[in-house]
Write an enzyme that holds these catalytic residues in place. Structure first.
Site, PDB file in Angstrom:
ATOM      1  N   LYS A  95       0.474  -1.090  -0.213  1.00  9.73           N
ATOM      2  CA  LYS A  95      -0.293   0.237   0.125  1.00  9.73           C
ATOM      3  C   LYS A  95       1.273   1.096  -0.082  1.00  9.73           C
ATOM      4  O   LYS A  95       0.658   2.378  -0.440  1.00  9.73           O
ATOM      5  CB  LYS A  95      -0.854  -0.070   1.450  1.00  9.73           C
ATOM      6  N   ASN A  96       1.802   1.599   1.355  1.00  8.60           N
ATOM      7  CA  ASN A  96       2.772   2.549   1.108  1.00  8.60           C
ATOM      8  C   ASN A  96       3.301   2.769   0.004  1.00  8.60           C
ATOM      9  O   ASN A  96       4.235   4.236   0.295  1.00  8.60           O
ATOM     10  CB  ASN A  96       3.109   2.311   2.581  1.00  8.60           C
TER      11      ASN A  96
ATOM     12  N   CYS B 222      -4.808  12.714  13.093  1.00  5.36           N
ATOM     13  CA  CYS B 222      -5.104  11.369  12.820  1.00  5.36           C
ATOM     14  C   CYS B 222      -5.403  10.304  13.814  1.00  5.36           C
ATOM     15  O   CYS B 222      -4.321  11.420  15.035  1.00  5.36           O
ATOM     16  CB  CYS B 222      -4.891  10.530  11.470  1.00  5.36           C
TER      17      CYS B 222
ATOM     18  N   ARG C 288      -8.885  -0.290   4.542  1.00  2.50           N
ATOM     19  CA  ARG C 288      -7.824   0.092   3.676  1.00  2.50           C
ATOM     20  C   ARG C 288      -6.207  -0.742   3.697  1.00  2.50           C
ATOM     21  O   ARG C 288      -5.777   0.398   2.986  1.00  2.50           O
ATOM     22  CB  ARG C 288      -7.551   1.187   4.915  1.00  2.50           C
TER      23      ARG C 288
ATOM     24  N   ASP D 291       5.033   0.447  12.310  1.00  2.00           N
ATOM     25  CA  ASP D 291       3.397   0.408  11.444  1.00  2.00           C
ATOM     26  C   ASP D 291       3.453  -1.219  11.863  1.00  2.00           C
ATOM     27  O   ASP D 291       2.262  -2.063  11.342  1.00  2.00           O
ATOM     28  CB  ASP D 291       3.610  -0.078   9.943  1.00  2.00           C
TER      29      ASP D 291
ATOM     30  N   ARG E  89       0.500  14.518  13.650  1.00  2.00           N
ATOM     31  CA  ARG E  89       1.100  14.092  12.116  1.00  2.00           C
ATOM     32  C   ARG E  89       1.266  15.564  11.032  1.00  2.00           C
ATOM     33  O   ARG E  89       0.265  15.694  10.157  1.00  2.00           O
ATOM     34  CB  ARG E  89       0.899  13.439  11.609  1.00  2.00           C
TER      35      ARG E  89
HETATM   36  C1  EPZ Z   1       4.207   7.092   6.593  1.00  4.11           C
HETATM   37  O1  EPZ Z   1       3.706   7.765   7.396  1.00  4.11           O
HETATM   38  C2  EPZ Z   1       3.582   5.613   6.445  1.00  4.11           C
HETATM   39  N1  EPZ Z   1       2.400   5.688   5.150  1.00  4.11           N
HETATM   40  C3  EPZ Z   1       2.725   5.959   7.703  1.00  4.11           C
HETATM   41  O2  EPZ Z   1       2.183   4.190   7.770  1.00  4.11           O
HETATM   42  C4  EPZ Z   1       4.334   4.876   8.360  1.00  4.11           C
HETATM   43  O3  EPZ Z   1       3.425   4.550  10.206  1.00  4.11           O
HETATM   44  C5  EPZ Z   1       4.908   5.955   8.983  1.00  4.11           C
HETATM   45  O4  EPZ Z   1       5.497   6.454   7.492  1.00  4.11           O
HETATM   46  C6  EPZ Z   1       6.831   5.999   9.142  1.00  4.11           C
HETATM   47  O5  EPZ Z   1       7.044   4.734   8.638  1.00  4.11           O
HETATM   48  C7  EPZ Z   1       2.381   5.992   4.253  1.00  4.11           C
HETATM   49  O6  EPZ Z   1       3.526   5.649   4.078  1.00  4.11           O
HETATM   50  C8  EPZ Z   1       1.591   6.320   3.362  1.00  4.11           C
HETATM   51  P1  EPZ Z   1       6.803   9.775   8.832  1.00  4.11           P
HETATM   52  P2  EPZ Z   1       4.513   8.976   7.237  1.00  4.11           P
HETATM   53  O7  EPZ Z   1       6.654  11.353   7.861  1.00  4.11           O
HETATM   54  O8  EPZ Z   1       4.987   9.951   5.796  1.00  4.11           O
HETATM   55  C9  EPZ Z   1       7.197  13.475  12.496  1.00  4.11           C
HETATM   56  C10 EPZ Z   1      -0.037   3.256   7.552  1.00  4.11           C
HETATM   57  O9  EPZ Z   1      -0.506   2.545   8.453  1.00  4.11           O
HETATM   58  N2  EPZ Z   1       6.234  14.723  10.843  1.00  4.11           N
HETATM   59  O10 EPZ Z   1       7.418   9.498   8.367  1.00  4.11           O
HETATM   60  O11 EPZ Z   1       3.275  10.219   7.524  1.00  4.11           O
HETATM   61  C11 EPZ Z   1       5.793  12.783  12.377  1.00  4.11           C
HETATM   62  O12 EPZ Z   1       4.739  13.395  13.032  1.00  4.11           O
HETATM   63  C12 EPZ Z   1       1.014   4.564   7.957  1.00  4.11           C
HETATM   64  O13 EPZ Z   1       0.515   2.433   6.970  1.00  4.11           O
HETATM   65  C13 EPZ Z   1       7.148  15.766  11.054  1.00  4.11           C
HETATM   66  O14 EPZ Z   1       8.011  15.776  12.316  1.00  4.11           O
HETATM   67  O15 EPZ Z   1       5.048   9.856   8.250  1.00  4.11           O
HETATM   68  C14 EPZ Z   1       6.769  10.877  12.833  1.00  4.11           C
HETATM   69  O16 EPZ Z   1       6.102  11.606  14.151  1.00  4.11           O
HETATM   70  C15 EPZ Z   1       0.281   5.316   9.339  1.00  4.11           C
HETATM   71  N3  EPZ Z   1       7.150  16.714  10.637  1.00  4.11           N
HETATM   72  C16 EPZ Z   1       7.818  11.268  12.535  1.00  4.11           C
HETATM   73  O17 EPZ Z   1       7.849  12.507  11.813  1.00  4.11           O
HETATM   74  C17 EPZ Z   1       6.490  16.553   8.809  1.00  4.11           C
HETATM   75  O18 EPZ Z   1       6.362  17.089   8.255  1.00  4.11           O
HETATM   76  C18 EPZ Z   1       7.801  10.704  10.672  1.00  4.11           C
HETATM   77  O19 EPZ Z   1       6.625  10.583  10.386  1.00  4.11           O
HETATM   78  C19 EPZ Z   1       6.333  15.387   8.729  1.00  4.11           C
HETATM   79  C20 EPZ Z   1       6.884  14.351   9.361  1.00  4.11           C
END
Ligand code: EPZ
Length: 429
Positions: free
Chosen positions: A22-23, A126, A408, A316, A131
């Protein structure tokens, strides 16, 4: 609303085919906006999030054709999507669509890169934490875009096009890396992304972009370099197997006992999780067709694990590991370091009789000999599937409510598990 009914107690034995990730599928579909030629994606999983993204891309004028099954195709084979963004008719991604799926915010990058403008609703919070998107905004500003926030929308403009730059992420971010990568492909000059996410899905997207004519090197390492090009072309690409689905079924087998072949899985995509499973007492055997996982006789041993960016233990899979540890022979500790509030499954696992104590970002799980079935409900995708895993060993009946979260991200979950001997069914309505 559909529910899933499980009667626990059966071991899992057989074969589970692993679907496309998915991701990876979501950002790959979004990358289709970068070219006016057709991008063909094979092995796209049939998931609610994929269907939702099709609607979102459709709103921008993208034509998506889903090819039908061909003779000889396996019933579990993923779908093939033909994505054509020949004419982008609208550069706005409205609140009604973006609020349903966070990753749809990422359309901002290809729209800016190709159309030099985008207006995209902020995705909002969420169930797993706040996030924010500050790092994504920072990356686009570095590439020369002007961004303002008005009425809940990010309005982005780059009248002369994006320009290559050095982007340093203070924190490893998958979303930030995807956005920077896509935007930089069409920027003038060279972009270097420092502290980039190394997740396999980033590598898969970079591979596809390179087939489209992009010049990206270093994907899969913390430093990615992109030489901008004037135009990208269409190509054909196969989505890599889903490492989180793989890890989820591996944990389910470790939980119930039995012997299952995870067909099409790639062990190198989840080595840290496989190591934890071995420590917990499962037998993991990589082979030509994927990964074979079994647990016979011995109980589940407790483990201490912290989530971390790739190649560390994935956030995840945190909820699924916690479900597994509820029946371990001792106390485990699981620390969540990526998202600040990803423990919504704790109170639901307690309904089965699990003993879990939360202290800040660390959960202590005192294993219990027996879980008992219960009506449960979860608020996010991975939390929901952890309840399914618990239900597979719990004595009696478990009813998992609100399963749209499962739809999803898990393709035909109940079919895959019942084919291996689980008593699990979907109850419609
Ligand atoms: C991706 O989310 C995945 N989603 C998530 O999977 C996964 O948990 C996550 O990466 C971590 O591996 C998809 O790929 C669609 P991040 P993403 O940006 O990209 C902080 C699932 O269940 N952050 O790596 O949104 C954030 O809050 C989902 O399939 C900021 O602070 O995750 C988090 O603490 C859930 N500012 C950390 O970084 C920003 O601008 C990592 O988030 C962006 C992120």
């Amino acid at each position: 609303m559909d529910r899933i009914r499980i009667v626990g107690g059966s071991k899992l034995n057989g074969t589970i085919p692993i679907s496309g990730a998915k991701n990876a599928a979501l950002p790959l579909m979004i990358a289709g906006l970068l070219t006016d030629e057709t991008l063909i994606l094979d092995n796209v999983p049939r998931l609610a999030d994929v269907a939702q993204l099709q609607r979102i891309l459709g709103n921008h004028g993208v034509d998506i054709m889903s090819a039908g099954k061909r003779p000889g195709d396996h019933e579990y084979q993923g779908q093939t999507l033909h994505i054509s963004a020949a004419n982008i008719i609208d550069t706005t991604a409205p609140y009604e669509l973006v609020s349903k799926m966070r990753a749809s915010f990422w359309v901002i990058a290809p729209l800016l890169a190709r159309m030099h403008e985008a207006k995209v609703s902020l995705p909002g919070g969420c169930a797993i934490g706040t996030r924010p998107v500050d790092l994504l905004i920072m990356a686009l500003e570095k590439l020369g875009a002007e961004l303002t926030i008005d009425g809940g929308y990010v309005i982005a403009k780059a009248p002369g096009g994006l320009k290559g730059a050095d982007i340093d992420f203070a924190k490893v971010t998958v979303s930030g890396t995807h956005v920077a990568l896509m935007a930089a492909t069409l920027a003038k000059g060279t972009t270097v992304i420092n502290n980039a996410a190394c997740e396999p899905e980033i590598v898969d997207v970079a591979d596809c972009l390179n087939k489209m004519g992009a010049r990206i090197s270093g994907a899969g390492t913390p430093t990615i370099t992109i030489e901008g090009v004037a135009k990208l072309n269409g190509t054909r690409h196969t989505v890599l197997p889903d490492r989180i689905e793989t890890g989820t079924y591996a944990m389910a087998v470790a939980m119930t006992g039995g012997d299952v072949q995870l067909s099409g899985a790639r062990p190198e995509l989840l080595q840290s999780a496989l190591d934890v499973l071995v420590e917990a007492g499962a037998t993991v055997t990589p082979n030509n067709d994927g990964i074979r996982i079994s647990r016979n006789g011995a109980g589940i041993k407790p483990v201490n694990v912290s989530t971390a960016p790739f190649p560390g233990f994935p956030t995840d899979l945190q909820a699924q590991l916690m479900a597994l540890m509820t029946t371990a022979t001792g106390s485990s500790h699981i620390t969540e370091t990526i998202f600040e509030n990803r423990f919504m499954h704790v109170q639901e696992l307690a309904r089965f009789g699990a003993r879990i104590h939360l202290d800040g970002e660390t959960a202590t799980i005192d294993g219990t000999a027996k879980l008992r079935g219960a009506p449960v409900m979860a608020t996010d995708l991975r939390a929901s599937v952890s309840l399914v895993i618990a239900g597979l060993v719990a004595e009696g009946e478990t009813m998992v409510n609100r399963i749209y979260h499962l739809d999803r991200g898990f393709e035909r979950l109940e079919e895959k598990l019942s084919a291996c001997g689980a008593t699990i069914e979907r109850i419609s309505g």
